[in-house]
Design an enzyme around this catalytic site. Sequence first.
Site, PDB file in Angstrom:
ATOM      1  N   ASP A  34      60.719  -5.156  67.956  1.00 43.46           N
ATOM      2  CA  ASP A  34      59.551  -4.433  68.454  1.00 43.46           C
ATOM      3  C   ASP A  34      59.885  -2.965  68.717  1.00 43.46           C
ATOM      4  O   ASP A  34      60.866  -2.649  69.386  1.00 43.46           O
ATOM      5  CB  ASP A  34      59.068  -5.100  69.742  1.00 43.46           C
ATOM      6  CG  ASP A  34      57.670  -4.682  70.143  1.00 43.46           C
ATOM      7  OD1 ASP A  34      57.325  -3.495  70.010  1.00 43.46           O
ATOM      8  OD2 ASP A  34      56.906  -5.562  70.600  1.00 43.46           O
ATOM      9  N   THR A  70      51.524  -3.906  69.485  1.00 39.95           N
ATOM     10  CA  THR A  70      52.341  -5.069  69.155  1.00 39.95           C
ATOM     11  C   THR A  70      51.541  -6.218  68.555  1.00 39.95           C
ATOM     12  O   THR A  70      51.825  -6.676  67.445  1.00 39.95           O
ATOM     13  CB  THR A  70      53.089  -5.552  70.401  1.00 39.95           C
ATOM     14  OG1 THR A  70      53.994  -4.523  70.820  1.00 39.95           O
ATOM     15  CG2 THR A  70      53.882  -6.824  70.121  1.00 39.95           C
ATOM     16  N   ASN A  91      46.505  -5.534  72.503  1.00 35.64           N
ATOM     17  CA  ASN A  91      47.525  -6.382  73.130  1.00 35.64           C
ATOM     18  C   ASN A  91      46.923  -7.250  74.229  1.00 35.64           C
ATOM     19  O   ASN A  91      47.390  -8.365  74.478  1.00 35.64           O
ATOM     20  CB  ASN A  91      48.636  -5.522  73.729  1.00 35.64           C
ATOM     21  CG  ASN A  91      49.631  -5.054  72.686  1.00 35.64           C
ATOM     22  OD1 ASN A  91      49.567  -5.454  71.521  1.00 35.64           O
ATOM     23  ND2 ASN A  91      50.548  -4.208  73.093  1.00 35.64           N
ATOM     24  N   ASP A 194      61.572  -1.631  71.901  1.00 35.45           N
ATOM     25  CA  ASP A 194      60.303  -1.220  72.508  1.00 35.45           C
ATOM     26  C   ASP A 194      60.456  -0.977  74.004  1.00 35.45           C
ATOM     27  O   ASP A 194      59.993   0.048  74.524  1.00 35.45           O
ATOM     28  CB  ASP A 194      59.238  -2.285  72.248  1.00 35.45           C
ATOM     29  CG  ASP A 194      57.874  -1.886  72.784  1.00 35.45           C
ATOM     30  OD1 ASP A 194      57.256  -0.978  72.196  1.00 35.45           O
ATOM     31  OD2 ASP A 194      57.422  -2.465  73.790  1.00 35.45           O
ATOM     32  N   HIS A 198      59.835   2.612  75.928  1.00 40.19           N
ATOM     33  CA  HIS A 198      58.839   2.869  76.965  1.00 40.19           C
ATOM     34  C   HIS A 198      59.490   3.416  78.234  1.00 40.19           C
ATOM     35  O   HIS A 198      59.043   4.411  78.796  1.00 40.19           O
ATOM     36  CB  HIS A 198      58.089   1.581  77.313  1.00 40.19           C
ATOM     37  CG  HIS A 198      57.052   1.181  76.323  1.00 40.19           C
ATOM     38  ND1 HIS A 198      55.992   1.988  75.972  1.00 40.19           N
ATOM     39  CD2 HIS A 198      56.887   0.027  75.611  1.00 40.19           C
ATOM     40  CE1 HIS A 198      55.223   1.373  75.091  1.00 40.19           C
ATOM     41  NE2 HIS A 198      55.757   0.182  74.849  1.00 40.19           N
ATOM     42  N   ASP A 241      56.793  -3.462  64.311  1.00 39.59           N
ATOM     43  CA  ASP A 241      55.343  -3.383  64.451  1.00 39.59           C
ATOM     44  C   ASP A 241      54.812  -1.965  64.585  1.00 39.59           C
ATOM     45  O   ASP A 241      53.661  -1.701  64.240  1.00 39.59           O
ATOM     46  CB  ASP A 241      54.883  -4.224  65.647  1.00 39.59           C
ATOM     47  CG  ASP A 241      55.678  -3.913  66.918  1.00 39.59           C
ATOM     48  OD1 ASP A 241      56.663  -3.161  66.846  1.00 39.59           O
ATOM     49  OD2 ASP A 241      55.304  -4.455  67.979  1.00 39.59           O
ATOM     50  N   HIS A 242      55.608  -1.063  65.103  1.00 41.07           N
ATOM     51  CA  HIS A 242      55.173   0.308  65.326  1.00 41.07           C
ATOM     52  C   HIS A 242      56.378   1.137  65.721  1.00 41.07           C
ATOM     53  O   HIS A 242      57.465   0.610  65.954  1.00 41.07           O
ATOM     54  CB  HIS A 242      54.103   0.376  66.433  1.00 41.07           C
ATOM     55  CG  HIS A 242      54.543  -0.268  67.715  1.00 41.07           C
ATOM     56  ND1 HIS A 242      55.508   0.270  68.549  1.00 41.07           N
ATOM     57  CD2 HIS A 242      54.168  -1.429  68.317  1.00 41.07           C
ATOM     58  CE1 HIS A 242      55.706  -0.516  69.583  1.00 41.07           C
ATOM     59  NE2 HIS A 242      54.912  -1.564  69.468  1.00 41.07           N
ATOM     60  N   HIS A 347      53.213   4.205  72.235  1.00 35.97           N
ATOM     61  CA  HIS A 347      52.656   4.086  70.882  1.00 35.97           C
ATOM     62  C   HIS A 347      51.162   3.869  71.037  1.00 35.97           C
ATOM     63  O   HIS A 347      50.601   4.158  72.093  1.00 35.97           O
ATOM     64  CB  HIS A 347      53.339   2.933  70.136  1.00 35.97           C
ATOM     65  CG  HIS A 347      53.429   1.674  70.929  1.00 35.97           C
ATOM     66  ND1 HIS A 347      52.446   0.714  70.936  1.00 35.97           N
ATOM     67  CD2 HIS A 347      54.397   1.223  71.789  1.00 35.97           C
ATOM     68  CE1 HIS A 347      52.796  -0.283  71.730  1.00 35.97           C
ATOM     69  NE2 HIS A 347      53.987  -0.004  72.274  1.00 35.97           N
TER      70      HIS A 347
END
Length: 433
Positions: A34, A70, A91, A194, A198, A241-242, A347
Amino acid sequence: MRLQVLLLLTAAGCAVGRSLRKSADKKLLLISFDGFRWDYDQDVDTPNLDQLVVDGVKAKYITPPMLTMTSPSHFTTITGRWVEDHEVVHNMMFNTTTNLKVPHKQTLSRSEWWDTGVPPLWITAQNQGLKTASFFFPGGGANYSGQSVNRVVMEEAGFPDDNETEWQQNIDTVLSWFSQENFNLVTLYYGEPDNVGHAKGPDHPRRKEIIQQIDRTIGYLRTAIHRHQLTDSLDVIITSDHGMTTVKKRPLVDEIVLNKYLNLLKLASFEILDYGGFGVLTPRPGMEQEVFDALSMAPNLTVYKKHEMPASFHLGRSERLPPIVVIADLGFNLNSRFIVYVNKGDHGFHNHHMDMKTIFRAFGPSFKQNFLSEPFDSVHIYPLMCKLLQIQPAPHNGSLSVTEDMLRSGGTRGTGPTVWILLLSLLSRLTVP
């Protein structure tokens, strides 16, 4: 001559039998890390990821769907459908009528959010005789028209995502499903990088440490594949995913507080505006134009009426999305009435930004070696996976033509058609009295 024909038919039958068995033994492992931005391995020493470039396939980058979140992005990968088609539009599970908002981790087990009439790859493969499993993968814990994935391991809320020992244990678990129980498709999800993106931001040294941990995990995976005797049968796709970008904050910028530009309590009946770069609103009856005009005056964002969004977003036909969609400029977090945002990275921004692009690696007996692919949209991964599993895909928005150059000649390991062609050719040369 009759004996020759009989021997030829017997040999061909054995070969076809072996081919069919090989087809039934197709094995594919899909791994998602992720938030792995496309360039995260370029400022870190990653010998195992570098070796994959030599031993397999690398795409320069892939573009996730709008939305760069996600759940929507993972469901595009596993269904091959744009977000407006599969309708996992956030999400969070939400209901604009009741103002229900279910947090992300809880949404993962709510079948009503995922079961939208679009079958994911697990279900399509199972309906064609294959065994599938999901380990932490978004969407894997839902039921689809009452049908569940053969085996599911769900991630518990609050569970730590960065334990390297557990990462390796998870690999051993899913590889044992292949080697000991003959599973055909397993999806495996990791919540990093991920979380660190963050919490710390994409440029923080801790992010680089996590990328090195991922690299060691890839090395462990390759060793474990050999140990489980899967080298000649297991194909592996590694993606995400991103991406991730740095959140712009005071004193460098004025952060966005949308209630400064319109009275949300008066004009909106539903909103999600505290979730990275993407927000949605349902105006009160008769107030859609007033909401649109007010938000159009706000800086550092773009507001859309849902049905007037660019077709390239593949969002406008969604029934679930509220009428007003807001997308912040890169790095500007959306806030509704006050700023409670602590993340250093995020994101949810427009997928054309390079910071939102992500990775694609693949290796195994079906893939070429030392092959660099041009960028492509993540929606095209689905038909590639169907090709690897030799199953008929469900309706999808991808195209195998985008990815088939990655595959060795024929794209599969089975030889059934070749055997029959050879058999017919030989029979044509024989004359039986």
